[in-house]
Design an enzyme around this catalytic site. Structure first.
Site, PDB file in Angstrom:
ATOM      1  N   ASP A 107     -10.213  -3.634  -5.004  1.00  0.00           N
ATOM      2  CA  ASP A 107      -9.390  -2.653  -4.309  1.00  0.00           C
ATOM      3  C   ASP A 107      -9.497  -1.317  -5.030  1.00  0.00           C
ATOM      4  O   ASP A 107      -9.350  -1.247  -6.256  1.00  0.00           O
ATOM      5  CB  ASP A 107      -7.937  -3.137  -4.296  1.00  0.00           C
ATOM      6  CG  ASP A 107      -6.993  -2.220  -3.547  1.00  0.00           C
ATOM      7  OD1 ASP A 107      -7.461  -1.238  -2.928  1.00  0.00           O
ATOM      8  OD2 ASP A 107      -5.782  -2.486  -3.575  1.00  0.00           O
TER       9      ASP A 107
ATOM     10  N   HIS B 219      -8.067  -4.860  -0.606  1.00  0.00           N
ATOM     11  CA  HIS B 219      -6.861  -4.141  -0.205  1.00  0.00           C
ATOM     12  C   HIS B 219      -6.310  -4.705   1.102  1.00  0.00           C
ATOM     13  O   HIS B 219      -7.047  -5.083   1.998  1.00  0.00           O
ATOM     14  CB  HIS B 219      -7.173  -2.657  -0.029  1.00  0.00           C
ATOM     15  CG  HIS B 219      -5.959  -1.794   0.117  1.00  0.00           C
ATOM     16  ND1 HIS B 219      -5.168  -1.451  -0.943  1.00  0.00           N
ATOM     17  CD2 HIS B 219      -5.389  -1.225   1.218  1.00  0.00           C
ATOM     18  CE1 HIS B 219      -4.163  -0.694  -0.524  1.00  0.00           C
ATOM     19  NE2 HIS B 219      -4.275  -0.549   0.789  1.00  0.00           N
TER      20      HIS B 219
ATOM     21  N   SER C  10       0.832  -1.195   0.000  1.00  0.00           N
ATOM     22  CA  SER C  10       0.000   0.000   0.000  1.00  0.00           C
ATOM     23  C   SER C  10       0.871   1.251   0.000  1.00  0.00           C
ATOM     24  O   SER C  10       1.677   1.443  -0.904  1.00  0.00           O
ATOM     25  CB  SER C  10      -0.956  -0.044   1.199  1.00  0.00           C
ATOM     26  OG  SER C  10      -1.913   0.979   1.122  1.00  0.00           O
TER      27      SER C  10
END
Length: 322
Positions: free
Chosen positions: A263, A293, A168
């Protein structure tokens, strides 16, 4: 820094990020990170691999001391730290941006340390806050890599076999580190970018996946807007911390880009993989249909986490081979 503890912890509710104060942000992330580092969270975040020893250490970096979480393979039979001095190095950066701790990634990082085997150093970077923009966290990732490589003998690693790995916002930091390493060294063998965010400029939200998954399966859009607001102070150069807008993406370490399809930032990963390929950098784009995610950090509830971890292990094993 969050110490791993077996003390029961309660996860705090997500605050209203559109109106949160700096003091409320500190309180929220402290409580959230205590939960992520607790035994309670292991049911969701997974148990560490017993083949790795896990310790916190502090690095003396320019202008600051920074915690890192270190994963080292243990010698078979006695539980002592492996005495090898030529281990490959993986510098990992956790996800979260304004919240998060290296301890939340014990399941993956301990497995990589034990089964590559390798020394994995996870950066407890400065979190986004009104007084701490993304440039601080990016410097933390870069400075940890340089520090460990420069003191390779002390750490027991082979400086010629190093890789970066992030998730991320941590993948953004890892991508920036790979770009800086191409310019200044060390030469990296690989970069692994899992559900990466690669753009914090005004175009950050201009992707079909953002609209499709803005509020389901998670409330992604408010979090992304908050990250965007904290990441780059007014007047700063957002492109300097957005890998998507780097001047040159050629000659970088080969990349594995892991994209869960449910996501909001799935298109970030897809577009960045395209850019790397167009620049001539070797890249593998691997999509996980139906995954959401941060799925790699959620093996207790995300069935595809184990397959992604196995793919990352195989990719790094090939890249870091002698």
């Amino acid at each position: 820094m969050s110490e791993t503890t077996t003390t029961p912890a309660t996860r705090p509710p997500e605050p209203d990020l559109s109106a949160i104060t700096a003091e409320e942000l500190r309180a929220y992330r402290d409580a959230e990170n205590r939960w992520r580092a607790s035994g309670t969270a292991r049911a969701v975040l997974g148990e560490p691999d017993p083949g790795a020893a896990i310790t916190w250490q502090h690095l003396a970096l320019p202008g600051r001391d920074l915690p890192v979480r270190v994963y080292r393979p243990v010698a078979a039979g006695d539980g002592a730290d492996d005495a090898r001095t030529d281990l490959p190095l993986v510098v990992h950066v956790h996800g979260g941006g304004f919240v998060g701790t290296a301890a939340q990634c014990d399941w993956t990082n301990s497995h990589l340390a034990a089964h590559l085997p390798a020394l994995v150093v996870s950066v407890e970077h400065r979190l986004l806050a009104p007084d701490s923009p993304l440039a601080n966290a990016a410097d933390d990732g870069w400075d940890v890599l340089r520090h460990v490589v420069r003191h390779a003998a002390q750490w027991g690693v082979d400086p010629a076999r190093a890789a970066v790995f992030g998730e991320s916002c941590g993948a953004l930091i890892s991508a920036l580190t790979a770009i800086r390493a191409r310019r200044a060294g060390p030469e990296l063998r690989a970069q692994v970018l899992v559900n990466p965010v690669v753009d914090v400029t005004g175009t950050m939200l201009d992707h079909p996946s953002i609209a499709e998954f803005a509020y389901s399966p998670t409330r992604a859009l408010p979090q992304l807007r908050f990250v965007q607001r904290l990441a780059v102070p007014p007047g700063a150069d957002a492109a300097a911390v957005s890998p998507r807008y780097a001047d040159d993406l050629s000659g970088l370490a080969p990349a594995l880009v892991v994209v869960p399809t449910r996501d909001a930032v799935a298109d970030h990963g897809r577009r960045y993989a395209e850019q790397l390929r167009e620049a001539g950098t070797p890249v593998r784009l691997s999509e996980y249909p139906g995954a959401k995610h941060a799925f790699l950090t959620l093996p207790g509830v995300e069935p595809q986490a184990e397959a992604a971890r196995a793919e990352i292990l195989a990719f790094l094993r090939a890249a870091l081979a002698t």
